[in-house]
Every structure is written in structure tokens, then in C-alpha cells.
Design a protein around this motif. Structure first.
Motif, PDB file in Angstrom:
ATOM      1  N   UNK A   1       0.830  -1.205   0.000  1.00 18.28           N
ATOM      2  CA  UNK A   1       0.000   0.000   0.000  1.00 18.28           C
ATOM      3  C   UNK A   1       0.864   1.254   0.000  1.00 18.28           C
ATOM      4  N   UNK A   2       2.001   1.198   0.693  1.00 17.08           N
ATOM      5  CA  UNK A   2       2.916   2.349   0.728  1.00 17.08           C
ATOM      6  C   UNK A   2       3.369   2.694  -0.694  1.00 17.08           C
ATOM      7  N   UNK A   3       3.814   1.684  -1.452  1.00 18.91           N
ATOM      8  CA  UNK A   3       4.278   1.915  -2.826  1.00 18.91           C
ATOM      9  C   UNK A   3       3.151   2.442  -3.718  1.00 18.91           C
ATOM     10  N   UNK A   4       1.975   1.895  -3.549  1.00 23.66           N
ATOM     11  CA  UNK A   4       0.825   2.323  -4.356  1.00 23.66           C
ATOM     12  C   UNK A   4       0.481   3.773  -4.030  1.00 23.66           C
TER      13      UNK A   4
ATOM     14  N   UNK B   1       2.538   6.083  -2.946  1.00 24.65           N
ATOM     15  CA  UNK B   1       3.557   6.933  -3.564  1.00 24.65           C
ATOM     16  C   UNK B   1       3.296   7.102  -5.060  1.00 24.65           C
ATOM     17  N   UNK B   2       2.889   6.033  -5.706  1.00 23.64           N
ATOM     18  CA  UNK B   2       2.632   6.074  -7.145  1.00 23.64           C
ATOM     19  C   UNK B   2       1.474   7.012  -7.479  1.00 23.64           C
ATOM     20  N   UNK B   3       0.395   6.949  -6.690  1.00 27.94           N
ATOM     21  CA  UNK B   3      -0.785   7.748  -7.002  1.00 27.94           C
ATOM     22  C   UNK B   3      -0.755   9.150  -6.419  1.00 27.94           C
ATOM     23  N   UNK B   4      -0.147   9.322  -5.252  1.00 27.08           N
ATOM     24  CA  UNK B   4      -0.156  10.623  -4.593  1.00 27.08           C
ATOM     25  C   UNK B   4       1.158  11.381  -4.758  1.00 27.08           C
ATOM     26  N   UNK B   5       2.216  10.699  -5.221  1.00 31.38           N
ATOM     27  CA  UNK B   5       3.485  11.344  -5.531  1.00 31.38           C
ATOM     28  C   UNK B   5       4.203  11.925  -4.329  1.00 31.38           C
ATOM     29  N   UNK B   6       5.295  12.633  -4.622  1.00 34.70           N
ATOM     30  CA  UNK B   6       6.106  13.331  -3.623  1.00 34.70           C
ATOM     31  C   UNK B   6       6.607  12.425  -2.505  1.00 34.70           C
ATOM     32  N   UNK B   7       6.795  11.160  -2.781  1.00 33.30           N
ATOM     33  CA  UNK B   7       7.316  10.263  -1.753  1.00 33.30           C
ATOM     34  C   UNK B   7       6.404  10.157  -0.553  1.00 33.30           C
ATOM     35  N   UNK B   8       5.111  10.416  -0.763  1.00 38.79           N
ATOM     36  CA  UNK B   8       4.175  10.433   0.357  1.00 38.79           C
ATOM     37  C   UNK B   8       3.447   9.113   0.500  1.00 38.79           C
ATOM     38  N   UNK B   9       4.204   8.050   0.686  1.00 38.66           N
ATOM     39  CA  UNK B   9       3.594   6.744   0.895  1.00 38.66           C
ATOM     40  C   UNK B   9       2.821   6.661   2.187  1.00 38.66           C
TER      41      UNK B   9
END
Length: 78
Positions: free
Chosen positions: A39-42, A44-52
Motif C-alpha cells: 500500500x505504501x508503494x501504491x 507513492x505512485x498515485x499521490x506522488x512526492x514520496x508520500x507513501x
């Protein structure tokens, strides 16, 4: 005597030029979990800015009680 239809906004009548605007609600997007995803990686992918750290939002929207347990093929709401 003035009817209610002709009273201005100060008298409780209709306001000229007033437009009712409904709040914008984006369509939910979905993502299908693939092997190796977290979920952390997903997040980051959708919300960007390293905000997992926003993974909890995906968990909540997808009805996931334990964010450490996602299955390949599971459809998430992001």
C-alpha cells in the motif's frame, strides 16, 4: 404591498445572480494489486512526492482492516 418574489435579498427574497454550486467530487480510481505491491508503494505512485504515508487513505477507501495484508488481484480504491 410587495410580493415575496419581488423582494431583494435583504428582505428574504431571491438573490440576483446567485448560483448554487455543488462541491466537486472526483470519480474514484481503482488499482489492481500486482505481485510485490505494498500500500505504501501504491500511495507513492498515485499521490506522488514520496508520500507513501497516505497508504491509510487507500486502506480506508478500500475497506482494508490490515494494510499489511493485500492480495494480488485485489482491487483498491485510490
Amino acid at each position: 404591498m410587495t410580493s415575496a418574489a419581488h423582494r431583494g435579498p435583504e428582505a428574504g427574497g431571491p438573490q440576483r445572480g446567485a448560483v448554487e454550486v455543488s462541491p466537486f467530487v472526483p470519480e474514484p480510481r481503482t488499482y489492481t494489486v500486482e505481485a510485490g505491491d505494498t500500500l505504501w508503494d501504491i500511495a507513492e505512485r498515485f499521490y506522488g512526492d514520496g508520500d507513501g504515508s497516505r497508504y491509510h487513505e487507500i486502506a480506508a477507501a478500500s475497506g482494508i482492516d490490515n494494510p499489511d495484508l493485500v492480495d494480488v488481484g485485489q482491487v483498491l480504491t485510490v
